[in-house]
Design an enzyme around this catalytic site. Structure first.
Site, PDB file in Angstrom:
ATOM      1  N   ASP A 176       0.854  -1.186   0.000  1.00  0.00           N
ATOM      2  CA  ASP A 176       0.000   0.000   0.000  1.00  0.00           C
ATOM      3  C   ASP A 176       0.896   1.244   0.000  1.00  0.00           C
ATOM      4  OD1 ASP A 176      -2.956   1.059   0.785  1.00  0.00           O
ATOM      5  OD2 ASP A 176      -1.415   2.242   1.802  1.00  0.00           O
ATOM      6  N   ASN A 184      -2.291  13.037  -4.685  1.00  0.00           N
ATOM      7  CA  ASN A 184      -3.414  13.499  -5.493  1.00  0.00           C
ATOM      8  C   ASN A 184      -3.864  14.905  -5.084  1.00  0.00           C
ATOM      9  OD1 ASN A 184      -3.721  11.310  -7.231  1.00  0.00           O
ATOM     10  ND2 ASN A 184      -5.052  10.200  -5.819  1.00  0.00           N
ATOM     11  N   ASP A 193      -1.428   9.269 -10.999  1.00  0.00           N
ATOM     12  CA  ASP A 193      -1.336   8.160 -11.949  1.00  0.00           C
ATOM     13  C   ASP A 193       0.111   7.912 -12.356  1.00  0.00           C
ATOM     14  OD1 ASP A 193      -4.051   7.862 -11.843  1.00  0.00           O
ATOM     15  OD2 ASP A 193      -4.453   8.767 -13.797  1.00  0.00           O
ATOM     16  N   ASP A 219      -4.498   2.374  -4.462  1.00  0.00           N
ATOM     17  CA  ASP A 219      -3.042   2.538  -4.363  1.00  0.00           C
ATOM     18  C   ASP A 219      -2.381   1.261  -3.825  1.00  0.00           C
ATOM     19  OD1 ASP A 219      -4.060   2.647  -1.825  1.00  0.00           O
ATOM     20  OD2 ASP A 219      -3.015   4.463  -1.217  1.00  0.00           O
TER      21      ASP A 219
END
Length: 311
Positions: A176, A184, A193, A219
């Site tokens: 993770d 973001n 991305d 993620d």
């Protein structure tokens, strides 16, 4: 094209071989049906086959039926028929042939059929390539290019079955990205991305060729590790985390450092059949514990809590 000529009549076979060779084809010949079938199912595939209906031991229609049972064989089959009631061109198609031609063979007709068959073969290959491309796209994560959740589920089933058959260990590492929401929020989703894409590339380079890696969702990344017991899976997990955190990630929007937390589950000697995602669920539980004390940490699932494991 590579063409097989299966013709019982030696003179007729020689005439066909000479003509096709002059037309630029690579030609092989045989005189009976058994030999023809062995060649067609052999390791070196033929593009095209001319099969005499009345071959000894195994006739042309039977060869066609046998070949069509093998889905991997894509040879274009043309049956050579005598103009009588027993050898009807329509029956040739029913047997699995792609085309039929009456004997004696007319050279112009044969050359036309060869060209038509070649076009059909090209279309088949293009269709097969398009189907494979579509299949891969449906199993590929569009952001990272890694396998998606559906493909990972298939791999879980397959690798767990293999582990049971071979009595071999199997490890899962669920990774993770720590504080990914901040990427973001501060740099935008495009940067997010790009970060995920680079993380996936680093993880892939750090795994063995036969390990499976995919985007598990959001993620998170899942690595499926055949032959890995708990110590090996733990060592690999640490290597994966280091591969990402050791160097900053350069994006158009800026340079960032990323760390990973990991949950590890490994099992071996599995005899009892359980759901294939049980090991993944154990890795999820371990990941949850890994993120409790802080970021960039690692935890191992409780031994034996999810599968029947030999100790």
């Amino acid at each position: 094209m590579r063409v097989l000529i299966a013709e019982a009549d030696a003179l007729a076979r020689r005439v066909l071989e000479t003509a096709l060779t002059q037309w630029g084809h690579e030609v092989a010949g045989c005189a009976d049906g058994v030999a023809a079938l062995q060649l067609l199912l052999g390791a070196t595939p033929f593009d095209y086959a001319l099969l005499d209906w009345s071959l000894a031991e195994l006739d042309g229609p039977k060869i066609c039926r046998a070949v069509r049972k093998q889905s991997a064989v894509q040879t274009y089959l043309l049956l050579l028929c005598k103009p009588d009631a027993d050898q009807v061109p329509l029956a040739a198609l029913d047997a699995g042939a792609d085309d039929a031609l009456l004997k004696p063979v007319d050279a112009d007709q044969l050359q036309f059929r060869l060209h038509a068959g070649q076009k059909v073969l090209e279309l088949r290959r293009e269709l097969a390539s398009a189907q494979e491309t579509l299949r891969v796209k449906t199993l590929q994560d569009p952001v990272t290019g890694l396998w998606n959740r559906e493909a990972l589920t298939d791999s879980m089933d397959r690798e767990l079955d293999r582990a049971r058959r071979e009595g071999a260990p199997l490890g899962f590492v669920l990774l993770d990205v720590d504080d990914f929401r901040l990427v973001n929020d501060t740099l935008g989703r495009r940067a997010g991305d790009g970060a995920l894409r680079q993380v996936g590339q680093r993880l892939r380079r750090s795994l063995r060729p036969y390990d499976v890696l995919g985007r598990y969702g959001g993620d998170q990344f899942l690595a499926i590790l055949p032959g890995c017991d708990e110590p090996l899976a733990t060592a690999l997990a640490e290597r994966l985390r280091t591969s990402v955190s050791a160097q900053p990630i350069a994006l158009d929007e800026g340079t960032i450092r990323i760390t990973l937390s990991a949950g590890i589950a490994a099992a071996g000697g599995m005899q009892e059949r359980r759901p294939a995602d049980a090991l993944a669920c154990a890795a999820e539980a371990a990941l949850y514990r890994a993120k409790q004390p802080g970021q960039h940490s690692l935890a191992v699932a409780t031994k034996g809590a999810w599968l029947n494991i030999s100790t």
